[in-house]
Design an enzyme around this catalytic site. Structure first.
Site: not given
Length: 589
Positions: A543, A569, A573
């Site tokens: 944008i 953290e 996957e």
């Protein structure tokens, strides 16, 4: 019970701030009038709920089929499940997105707000379409037929609902409302205490964090005391520590909502310079509460609650990240304690920290896996540098080097090298009884880190969303503000819907965790919100056009910061394959 609410300073950045403990557009003619659009309220939400329920039956069917393929001798086989990783990964994404829609739907029912209803219906339509498209791509791999998918995803009632919600006219009209409302996504339904916390840290983020954020990022500085000192005064490091140990959390219950509200607002100011500050003390506090001796709790928790010392977590190694059971850093027994030898990496805030929570192998037999791991509290001097070296009188050496990264600057993540570094016996978490239990203590600590990461993602998204609205109003192209154009409005509408869904997913899971549940949902919230943050910040940068790519524009920082969220953290996957799908398959009918 609720803590009494007392007065708060007008701006926490100013003298006299209250510690946290005191808070127990221009119209664009489209030729479409609003009455032509699907109306908010009961029927529309009922349609969204029906579409969502039907879609989840497909997910359940695929999970049941996957269960039949991966069982061996009556039990789930990890090896067989790994033969279906793509299907497992995509099913976890479908499940997480539908969970987000469900939490948003439940929130909309409670809120009774027309704008919230419209965002909810749009997001539910997006989630249903996304799930059906994933399943249609390779139906045989999911154990489904085209006919099954068509039966659920193409009936007349759902087709009408999806057509209405996903029409260009509807999305543009929602985008117009977004421009008129600004960053207001509708009621968040927080109670008075959490609203005060949100407002206080929103002001702090605006007045203290945001003015310093660009300098910290562009010069790769450590977090300055101008941010750390007032946060100490406000008690932010004690959010996850019980009152009996000097923290702000009630002794008999957790307050994950409070922690997430604060995390979200600080991350809105800057992910690297503020948003991640309370993650490490939260992980260490949970580990201590899970396995620490009473003496260790009494010694460390009051210190952590006031941010003296700051702390870091050293679990990841050069060859072992999400595979925690493979940790190789050696802890060898010596007179009076243990000698640490080996390397750690991605130890965030490892330089500034005065204590490190280190996972090490105390049983030299690799076959013992996670059963041979223990946790240590390693004390060291605080350092503001990109490199440090510690040579204590007790012997050995610890060196650290900051890893150069494209974003998430301020915290600094370090490579650590332990060379015969001595740790006294009383600094093993749990004492002698804690030997071999480090993996379990680590998992107890990381559970909260995942939902907190989801809140960090929401904060970064909100910052990008707010900047996008402002720029869409101000930037003129071909004699019109870009917010006058349909495509910009469509982007803002979808950004608003996905941001609102991320927020309600995160808050909803936090409430579950306060009741002692929701660990798997926390993994789902992390996956969904972090992937969404990557997409949303990309849209915000787009944008802004060329200016979005410039370092002087904050959206470029949001974009590179958001990229780390799906990695730390718990990589998405690993969470998808080893936590979410495994649990879903085990519990499938």
């Amino acid at each position: 019970g609720e803590v009494e609410v007392e007065g708060i300073a007008e701006c926490p950045a100013q003298a006299g701030r209250e510690p946290l403990a005191r808070y127990r557009t221009p119209h664009h003619a489209t030729g479409l009038i609003m009455t032509d659009l699907p109306q908010a309220g009961g029927p529309m939400l009922d349609q969204a709920a029906a579409a969502l329920t039907s879609t989840r039956t497909l997910i359940d069917s695929a999970l049941s089929q996957l269960k039949s393929w991966t069982r061996e001798d009556g039990r789930l086989s990890n090896a067989r499940l790994d033969e279906h990783q793509l299907v497992s990964y995509e099913l976890s994404l479908c499940w997480a997105e539908c969970c987000a829609a469900q939490f948003m739907l439940e929130h909309a029912r409670r809120a009774g707000d027309t704008f919230t209803d419209r965002l909810t219906a749009l997001f539910c339509a997006e989630a249903v379409t996304s799930t059906c498209n994933r399943l249609r791509t390779r139906p045989q791999d999911f154990g489904l037929s085209h006919a099954q998918i068509a039966t659920v995803c193409s009936p007349r009632a759902m087709g009408i609902f999806l057509a209405e919600q996903l029409s260009a006219a509807n999305i543009e009209a929602i985008g117009e409302q977004v421009l008129e409302r600004g960053a207001d996504l509708g009621p968040d339904l927080l109670d008075e205490r959490h609203t005060l916390m949100r407002d206080t840290f929103r002001r702090f983020a605006d007045d203290v964090v945001a003015p310093l954020a660009e300098e910290v990022h562009r010069k790769d500085l450590i977090i300055p005391d101008e941010i750390l000192d007032p946060l100490r005064d406000m008690g932010v490091f004690g959010l996850s520590i019980p009152e009996s140990y000097g923290g702000l959390q009630e002794n008999d219950r957790e307050d994950n909502i409070g922690m997430l509200v604060v995390t979200e607002e600080l991350s809105r100011g800057s992910l690297g310079a503020a948003g991640s500050l309370i993650t490490r003390p939260e992980i260490l506090a949970r580990a201590l509460l899970k396995g620490g001796s009473e003496e260790q709790k009494q010694h460390w928790l009051p210190k952590l609650a006031v941010g003296e010392p700051l702390c870091a977590v050293a679990v990841t190694e050069p060859n072992y990240g999400s595979d925690v059971a493979g940790v190789r850093l050696k802890a060898t027994p010596v007179e009076g304690g243990w000698s640490l030898n080996g390397a750690k990496t991605w130890c965030t805030f490892g330089g500034k920290a005065g204590v490190l929570l280190v996972l090490a192998r105390t049983d030299p037999d690799p076959a013992q896996g996670y059963k041979g791991l223990s946790m240590f509290l390693v004390e060291k001097p605080s350092s503001d540098g990109h490199e440090f070296e510690v040579t204590p009188d007790t012997g050995g050496k610890l060196t650290g080097r900051a890893i150069a990264t494209i974003g998430y600057r301020g915290m600094h993540s370090y490579e650590l090298f332990f060379d015969d570094f001595f740790v006294p016996a009383h600094n093993m978490l749990g004492g002698a009884d804690g030997q071999g239990k480090g993996f379990y203590y680590a998992m107890a600590g990381f559970a909260g880190g995942r939902i907190q990461t989801a809140a960090r993602a929401v904060g970064v998204m909100r910052a990008a969303f707010e900047r996008s609205i402002s720029y869409s109003r101000e930037r003129v192209v071909f004699s019109h503000p870009i917010g006058d154009y349909q495509l910009t409005r469509a982007k803002l509408a979808r950004m608003a819907a996905y941001l609102a869904a991320s927020r309600e997913f995160t808050y909803g899971v936090a409430r579950l965790m306060d009741e002692g549940a929701g660990d798997m949902e926390a993994s789902g919230a992390k996956i969904f919100t972090c992937k969404t943050a990557e997409w949303l910040t990309r849209e915000a940068l787009q944008i802004h056009g060329g200016m979005g790519y410039a370092e002087e524009t904050p959206v470029s920082r949001y974009f590179v910061d958001a990229r780390v969220l799906s990695i730390f953290e718990g990589a998405e996957e690993t969470l998808a394959l080893k936590v979410i799908t495994r649990s879903l398959v085990e519990n499938a009918a």
